[in-house]
Design a protein around this motif. Sequence first.
Motif, PDB file in Angstrom:
ATOM      1  N   VAL A 194       0.832  -1.203   0.000  1.00  0.00           N
ATOM      2  CA  VAL A 194       0.000   0.000   0.000  1.00  0.00           C
ATOM      3  C   VAL A 194       0.867   1.255   0.000  1.00  0.00           C
ATOM      4  N   THR A 195       1.920   1.250   0.823  1.00  0.00           N
ATOM      5  CA  THR A 195       2.784   2.433   0.874  1.00  0.00           C
ATOM      6  C   THR A 195       3.485   2.652  -0.453  1.00  0.00           C
ATOM      7  N   SER A 196       3.936   1.577  -1.083  1.00  0.00           N
ATOM      8  CA  SER A 196       4.606   1.689  -2.379  1.00  0.00           C
ATOM      9  C   SER A 196       3.686   2.325  -3.411  1.00  0.00           C
ATOM     10  N   GLN A 197       2.451   1.860  -3.470  1.00  0.00           N
ATOM     11  CA  GLN A 197       1.515   2.411  -4.453  1.00  0.00           C
ATOM     12  C   GLN A 197       1.163   3.858  -4.131  1.00  0.00           C
ATOM     13  N   PHE A 198       0.904   4.140  -2.876  1.00  0.00           N
ATOM     14  CA  PHE A 198       0.517   5.496  -2.492  1.00  0.00           C
ATOM     15  C   PHE A 198       1.655   6.493  -2.707  1.00  0.00           C
ATOM     16  N   LEU A 199       2.898   6.088  -2.414  1.00  0.00           N
ATOM     17  CA  LEU A 199       4.026   6.992  -2.646  1.00  0.00           C
ATOM     18  C   LEU A 199       4.205   7.273  -4.136  1.00  0.00           C
ATOM     19  N   ASP A 200       4.070   6.240  -4.958  1.00  0.00           N
ATOM     20  CA  ASP A 200       4.189   6.450  -6.409  1.00  0.00           C
ATOM     21  C   ASP A 200       3.108   7.406  -6.904  1.00  0.00           C
ATOM     22  N   GLU A 201       1.893   7.240  -6.411  1.00  0.00           N
ATOM     23  CA  GLU A 201       0.802   8.122  -6.829  1.00  0.00           C
ATOM     24  C   GLU A 201       1.059   9.552  -6.368  1.00  0.00           C
ATOM     25  N   ALA A 202       1.568   9.696  -5.138  1.00  0.00           N
ATOM     26  CA  ALA A 202       1.822  11.032  -4.606  1.00  0.00           C
ATOM     27  C   ALA A 202       2.928  11.738  -5.383  1.00  0.00           C
ATOM     28  N   ARG A 203       4.007  11.008  -5.655  1.00  0.00           N
ATOM     29  CA  ARG A 203       5.157  11.668  -6.301  1.00  0.00           C
ATOM     30  C   ARG A 203       4.890  12.001  -7.759  1.00  0.00           C
ATOM     31  N   THR A 204       3.903  11.351  -8.373  1.00  0.00           N
ATOM     32  CA  THR A 204       3.610  11.657  -9.780  1.00  0.00           C
ATOM     33  C   THR A 204       2.483  12.664  -9.934  1.00  0.00           C
ATOM     34  N   GLY A 205       2.148  13.342  -8.840  1.00  0.00           N
ATOM     35  CA  GLY A 205       1.230  14.471  -8.952  1.00  0.00           C
ATOM     36  C   GLY A 205      -0.220  14.188  -8.645  1.00  0.00           C
ATOM     37  N   GLN A 206      -0.512  13.036  -8.037  1.00  0.00           N
ATOM     38  CA  GLN A 206      -1.905  12.697  -7.753  1.00  0.00           C
ATOM     39  C   GLN A 206      -2.359  13.127  -6.360  1.00  0.00           C
ATOM     40  N   GLY A 207      -1.479  13.800  -5.631  1.00  0.00           N
ATOM     41  CA  GLY A 207      -1.873  14.359  -4.352  1.00  0.00           C
ATOM     42  C   GLY A 207      -1.563  13.463  -3.170  1.00  0.00           C
ATOM     43  N   PRO A 208      -1.870  13.943  -1.961  1.00  0.00           N
ATOM     44  CA  PRO A 208      -1.523  13.222  -0.740  1.00  0.00           C
ATOM     45  C   PRO A 208      -2.424  12.021  -0.491  1.00  0.00           C
ATOM     46  N   ARG A 209      -1.897  11.068   0.280  1.00  0.00           N
ATOM     47  CA  ARG A 209      -2.616   9.857   0.658  1.00  0.00           C
ATOM     48  C   ARG A 209      -2.484   9.620   2.160  1.00  0.00           C
ATOM     49  N   PHE A 210      -3.350   8.766   2.688  1.00  0.00           N
ATOM     50  CA  PHE A 210      -3.409   8.536   4.135  1.00  0.00           C
ATOM     51  C   PHE A 210      -3.520   7.034   4.393  1.00  0.00           C
ATOM     52  N   ILE A 211      -2.636   6.520   5.250  1.00  0.00           N
ATOM     53  CA  ILE A 211      -2.649   5.107   5.625  1.00  0.00           C
ATOM     54  C   ILE A 211      -2.796   4.997   7.135  1.00  0.00           C
ATOM     55  N   GLU A 212      -3.733   4.173   7.576  1.00  0.00           N
ATOM     56  CA  GLU A 212      -3.817   3.818   8.986  1.00  0.00           C
ATOM     57  C   GLU A 212      -3.373   2.366   9.133  1.00  0.00           C
ATOM     58  N   ALA A 213      -2.272   2.156   9.837  1.00  0.00           N
ATOM     59  CA  ALA A 213      -1.743   0.812  10.063  1.00  0.00           C
ATOM     60  C   ALA A 213      -2.175   0.344  11.453  1.00  0.00           C
ATOM     61  N   LEU A 214      -3.019  -0.674  11.490  1.00  0.00           N
ATOM     62  CA  LEU A 214      -3.476  -1.219  12.762  1.00  0.00           C
ATOM     63  C   LEU A 214      -2.393  -2.123  13.342  1.00  0.00           C
ATOM     64  N   THR A 215      -1.836  -1.726  14.471  1.00  0.00           N
ATOM     65  CA  THR A 215      -0.775  -2.499  15.088  1.00  0.00           C
ATOM     66  C   THR A 215      -0.934  -2.412  16.602  1.00  0.00           C
ATOM     67  N   TYR A 216       0.121  -2.747  17.335  1.00  0.00           N
ATOM     68  CA  TYR A 216       0.011  -2.737  18.797  1.00  0.00           C
ATOM     69  C   TYR A 216       1.381  -2.491  19.410  1.00  0.00           C
ATOM     70  N   ARG A 217       1.401  -1.615  20.374  1.00  0.00           N
ATOM     71  CA  ARG A 217       2.622  -1.369  21.141  1.00  0.00           C
ATOM     72  C   ARG A 217       2.708  -2.416  22.246  1.00  0.00           C
ATOM     73  N   MET A 218       3.594  -3.392  22.075  1.00  0.00           N
ATOM     74  CA  MET A 218       3.672  -4.490  23.030  1.00  0.00           C
ATOM     75  C   MET A 218       4.278  -4.061  24.360  1.00  0.00           C
ATOM     76  N   GLY A 219       5.143  -3.089  24.336  1.00  0.00           N
ATOM     77  CA  GLY A 219       5.782  -2.638  25.566  1.00  0.00           C
ATOM     78  C   GLY A 219       5.197  -1.343  26.084  1.00  0.00           C
ATOM     79  N   ALA A 220       6.020  -0.632  26.827  1.00  0.00           N
ATOM     80  CA  ALA A 220       5.602   0.645  27.406  1.00  0.00           C
ATOM     81  C   ALA A 220       5.649   1.752  26.360  1.00  0.00           C
ATOM     82  N   HIS A 221       4.911   2.812  26.632  1.00  0.00           N
ATOM     83  CA  HIS A 221       4.959   3.988  25.758  1.00  0.00           C
ATOM     84  C   HIS A 221       6.397   4.505  25.684  1.00  0.00           C
TER      85      HIS A 221
END
Length: 374
Positions: free
Chosen positions: A246-273
């Motif tokens: 997803v990041t590869s495609q979105f970066l290519d689209e952004a750099r070729t003039g198609q504007g900004p993109r937004f990715i939400e990656a669902l993950t988890y912080r296993m340790g402390a903040h």
Amino acid sequence: MDSAEEPVRFLSPDGTFAPTPAAEPFLARLDALSDADHERFYRDMVSVRAFDREATNLQRQGEMALFPPSEGQEGAQVGSAHAARPQDHIFPSYREHVVGMIRGVDPVGILSLMRGVTLGGWDPTDPKNGNFHLYTLVLGSQTLHATGYAMGQLFDGASGTGNVETDEATMVYFGDGSTSEGDVSEALVFAASHQTPQVFFLQNNQWAISVPVSVQSRTPLYKRGAGFGLPSVQIDGNDVLASYAVTSQFLDEARTGQGPRFIEALTYRMGAHTTSDDPTKYRTDQERAEWGTRDPIIRFEAYLRARGAAESLFTSAAEDARDLCADVRTRTLALEAPDKNTIFDHVYTDEHPRMQEQSDWLNRYEESMTEEAR
């Protein structure tokens, strides 16, 4: 993407290749990956987890003031970092250790910052550091820095020519807690208005210190980007392949003039903040154990084994990680405190009388303390 849909995912938690419907548009991005790329993904994830644990140990032993662990977020970071091209600029928060390492930053530079012997840790203008900008501990402010830089890329004609091999883009990392900051909304406004060549990469690790994401937002966070008119996607951040594709495609689209993109990656912080935090005060063992079954490294290792990867990959990756930790510990312990006047050196680009005045005052003050001690 409707909130009822599954996020973009290629690998199930047990490592089986089972793309979700949302992953179908990004499947072609995986075709470009070689066995060597897969091995690099795995080695990077293993190395940074070992680095995280070693750095935490160093802090607990009194060798650093603070350390923010990234354990559990390796898939999101490694996949997205490898999706960027050398000419891209990366703006981190303060937990993107492996992203910096992939871009060329010496990990001891990261620890020197946490040890308090440097004001930045590395020079982002030095080509060896891969356009990886400085850590930002003020939540959300890096999204404004990144958007301003991306506007400059746009105005300078460094993007939008249609040549993905030379066009530049900017990627900024931030967390779920940062989405509650006004800075992020302001950055999205300017990015959307100017159609910057930019990817906003949100690592939703479920907790803003002790505040759960369910309290921060009543809707999925990727919809924040959509609300500002940015194409926005939610991915399984513990799937390194989803993060890369997803990041590869979105970066290519952004750099070729198609504007900004937004990715939400669902993950988890296993340790402390950070190492000043005690997550047992606000999280349950059950929650942590549940997310442990979705571990990005275990998942990807199962996938590689099913593909026939040699056992030597896994043993050598573990050995390399141990060697990295030994080297990092040795060099961190050897770090020396800088001259006290360093704090005045880079406040202004040129010499400034106010800085000289403050430096002189500090020198007189310390001399007076020495005289009194006599």
